[in-house]
Design a protein around this motif. Structure first.
Motif, mmCIF file in Angstrom:
data_model
loop_
_atom_site.group_PDB
_atom_site.id
_atom_site.type_symbol
_atom_site.label_atom_id
_atom_site.label_comp_id
_atom_site.label_asym_id
_atom_site.label_seq_id
_atom_site.Cartn_x
_atom_site.Cartn_y
_atom_site.Cartn_z
ATOM 1 N N VAL A 98 0.789 -1.261 -0.070
ATOM 2 C CA VAL A 98 -0.021 0.005 0.131
ATOM 3 C C VAL A 98 0.810 1.307 0.113
ATOM 4 N N LEU A 99 2.050 1.334 0.989
ATOM 5 C CA LEU A 99 2.784 2.408 0.868
ATOM 6 C C LEU A 99 3.615 2.599 -0.322
ATOM 7 N N GLY A 100 3.826 1.500 -1.151
ATOM 8 C CA GLY A 100 4.621 1.434 -2.531
ATOM 9 C C GLY A 100 3.364 2.104 -3.650
ATOM 10 N N ILE A 101 2.393 1.724 -3.344
ATOM 11 C CA ILE A 101 1.161 2.354 -4.292
ATOM 12 C C ILE A 101 1.260 3.863 -4.175
ATOM 13 N N VAL A 102 1.203 4.481 -2.806
ATOM 14 C CA VAL A 102 1.036 5.697 -2.625
ATOM 15 C C VAL A 102 2.274 6.427 -3.281
ATOM 16 N N PHE A 103 3.623 5.895 -2.820
ATOM 17 C CA PHE A 103 4.946 6.328 -3.404
ATOM 18 C C PHE A 103 4.770 6.660 -4.813
ATOM 19 N N HIS A 104 4.150 5.558 -5.442
ATOM 20 C CA HIS A 104 4.317 5.801 -7.078
ATOM 21 C C HIS A 104 3.401 6.319 -7.715
ATOM 22 N N LEU A 110 16.590 17.436 -18.930
ATOM 23 C CA LEU A 110 16.777 16.103 -19.432
ATOM 24 C C LEU A 110 15.969 15.880 -20.572
ATOM 25 N N LYS A 111 14.798 16.521 -20.637
ATOM 26 C CA LYS A 111 13.810 16.192 -21.659
ATOM 27 C C LYS A 111 14.217 16.745 -22.813
ATOM 28 N N GLY A 112 15.148 17.866 -22.841
ATOM 29 C CA GLY A 112 15.696 18.242 -24.130
ATOM 30 C C GLY A 112 16.874 17.470 -25.004
ATOM 31 N N ARG A 113 17.002 16.383 -24.324
ATOM 32 C CA ARG A 113 18.268 15.592 -24.844
ATOM 33 C C ARG A 113 17.644 14.227 -25.453
ATOM 34 N N PRO A 114 17.758 14.185 -26.814
ATOM 35 C CA PRO A 114 16.980 13.068 -27.503
ATOM 36 C C PRO A 114 16.999 11.820 -26.885
ATOM 37 N N VAL A 115 18.084 11.279 -26.515
ATOM 38 C CA VAL A 115 17.851 9.775 -25.883
ATOM 39 C C VAL A 115 17.782 9.811 -24.285
ATOM 40 N N THR A 116 18.393 10.697 -23.542
ATOM 41 C CA THR A 116 18.282 10.722 -22.277
ATOM 42 C C THR A 116 17.063 11.037 -21.791
ATOM 43 N N GLY A 117 16.497 12.140 -22.566
ATOM 44 C CA GLY A 117 15.126 12.546 -22.298
ATOM 45 C C GLY A 117 14.053 11.286 -22.254
ATOM 46 N N MET A 118 14.024 10.514 -23.353
ATOM 47 C CA MET A 118 13.330 9.527 -23.549
ATOM 48 C C MET A 118 13.417 8.283 -22.267
ATOM 49 N N ALA A 119 14.857 8.131 -22.266
ATOM 50 C CA ALA A 119 15.259 7.225 -21.251
ATOM 51 C C ALA A 119 14.390 7.457 -19.755
ATOM 52 N N VAL A 120 14.575 8.740 -19.453
ATOM 53 C CA VAL A 120 14.106 9.543 -18.148
ATOM 54 C C VAL A 120 12.507 9.489 -18.260
ATOM 55 N N PHE A 121 11.927 9.570 -19.184
ATOM 56 C CA PHE A 121 10.521 9.387 -19.488
ATOM 57 C C PHE A 121 9.863 7.877 -19.537
ATOM 58 N N ALA A 122 10.957 6.967 -20.036
ATOM 59 C CA ALA A 122 10.340 5.445 -19.707
ATOM 60 C C ALA A 122 10.376 5.252 -18.484
ATOM 61 N N MET A 123 11.180 5.874 -17.621
ATOM 62 C CA MET A 123 11.280 5.129 -16.179
ATOM 63 C C MET A 123 9.884 5.515 -15.522
ATOM 64 N N ALA A 124 9.025 6.340 -15.885
ATOM 65 C CA ALA A 124 7.920 6.316 -15.542
ATOM 66 C C ALA A 124 6.931 5.061 -15.093
ATOM 67 N N VAL A 125 7.248 4.242 -16.182
ATOM 68 C CA VAL A 125 6.723 2.784 -16.064
ATOM 69 C C VAL A 125 7.722 1.650 -15.221
ATOM 70 N N THR A 126 8.880 1.948 -15.782
ATOM 71 C CA THR A 126 10.023 0.980 -15.475
ATOM 72 C C THR A 126 10.484 1.105 -14.113
ATOM 73 N N GLU A 127 10.551 2.242 -13.462
ATOM 74 C CA GLU A 127 10.682 2.526 -12.131
ATOM 75 C C GLU A 127 9.939 1.794 -11.008
ATOM 76 N N PRO A 128 8.661 1.855 -11.358
ATOM 77 C CA PRO A 128 7.611 1.333 -10.361
ATOM 78 C C PRO A 128 7.847 -0.442 -10.366
ATOM 79 N N PHE A 129 7.942 -0.711 -11.574
ATOM 80 C CA PHE A 129 8.203 -2.258 -11.735
ATOM 81 C C PHE A 129 9.294 -2.804 -11.014
ATOM 82 N N ILE A 130 10.424 -1.878 -11.306
ATOM 83 C CA ILE A 130 11.856 -2.516 -10.496
ATOM 84 C C ILE A 130 11.732 -2.124 -9.134
ATOM 85 N N ALA A 131 10.866 -1.176 -8.399
ATOM 86 C CA ALA A 131 10.536 -1.183 -7.175
ATOM 87 C C ALA A 131 9.615 -2.194 -6.773
ATOM 88 N N GLY A 132 8.721 -2.682 -7.279
ATOM 89 C CA GLY A 132 7.809 -3.889 -6.944
ATOM 90 C C GLY A 132 8.697 -5.060 -7.181
#
Length: 310
Positions: free
Chosen positions: A11-17, A98-120
């Protein structure tokens, strides 16, 4: 995937994310006034209504609460909090941008889904424990989610082509010679990642029932065909809006296929209901009622934008 029971830590993890994207979007809203004035003018009206100071307070209050929650969960989640702060503030802040950098920006954006998966996947039974896995399936699925949302990031920036170019952002679509060529790049990337999912299931030994989630390739590709055919800002934004529905349904089906249960189904339906509510109520800046706003209806505040030059 961690086979962790539904307890207080979850539950705490859900609130966190939930707080993490809340902070990221609030921060992004007050730093992107220049490009938003052209890309999604309706967002400026929403920012004006909420007030920039309130949005800034939401950012820091969310990050502070996330720290408390991470310390209550585990060492791994506490380390993830440090990473989350970098993602939230670094993505659109004037200093890092970072969003203004082609690859880095997209990599950071992709973490919106990847990072919660890693945390879980790192949920253990104690504050110090990090679970051990006997297979590489968690890594394979995490890598897929990263590239899947990376492709979504490319698509998301196609409707923002003109505004991002004017603001000097070097996103992948903004580097293309035209918005149509950017749409083709997004369409190809999106088609490849969706088509790759059944192959991933086959070669990694994931449960066979997950392959059926690959049927979402059909609506995803159909929507990308609409993007390639789009010619107006409204049409591009409508494609982006539909893509979010496709993405939410895809994740909902993936969750249900991994663990078929009433709870999994309810989570997917709840996510879809939130999407519908934000669109119908106009609380999403890309909601239908905002997409047809013209630039003349809103104005960029003096001193706004990432560089304070507008």
């Amino acid at each position: 995937m961690a086979d962790h029971g539904f307890d207080l830590v979850v539950v705490l993890g859900i609130v966190f994310h939930v707080l993490a994207p809340l902070a990221a979007n609030a921060h992004n809203a007050v730093t992107d006034l220049v490009e938003d004035g052209k890309n999604v003018p309706g967002r400026l009206k929403l920012v004006e209504t909420a007030g920039e100071q309130l949005l800034q307070r939401i950012v820091y209050a969310s990050l502070g609460l996330m720290l408390v929650l991470s310390l209550m969960m585990s060492l791994a989640q506490s380390i993830i909090w440090v990473f989350s702060v970098f993602l939230v503030l670094g993505y659109s802040s004037p200093r890092f941008r970072l969003k203004g950098r082609p690859v880095t920006g997209m990599a950071v954006f992709a973490m919106a889904v990847t990072e919660p998966f890693i945390a879980g996947a790192l949920l253990g039974d104690s504050w110090w424990e990090i679970p051990q896995y006997d297979s590489y399936q968690p890594v394979a699925l995490g890598a897929f989610l990263f590239f899947w949302y990376f492709a979504k990031g490319i698509m998301k920036n196609v409707p923002d082509y003109a505004g991002d170019k004017a603001a000097g952002l070097r996103t992948i679509p903004a580097l293309m010679s035209s918005q149509r060529s950017a749409a083709w790049a997004a369409a190809i990337a999106t088609t490849l990642v969706y088509a790759a999912f059944p192959v991933l299931v086959l070669v990694t030994g994931l449960p066979d029932r997950l392959a059926y989630v690959g049927l979402m390739t059909l609506p995803a590709v159909a929507n990308m065909i609409s993007m390639v055919r789009a010619r107006t800002q409204l049409e591009y934004n409508l494609v982006g809006q539909r893509d979010m529905y496709v993405s939410v349904v895809f994740l909902g089906l993936l969750l249900f296929a991994w663990r078929p249960s009433v709870g999994s189904a309810l989570i997917g339906l709840l996510a879809l209901a939130v999407m519908v509510w934000t669109d119908v109520s106009g609380r999403d800046s890309r909601a239908s009622r905002h997409l047809d706003r013209t630039e003349s209806e809103v104005s960029i505040p003096v001193g706004g934008g990432p560089n304070g030059d507008q």
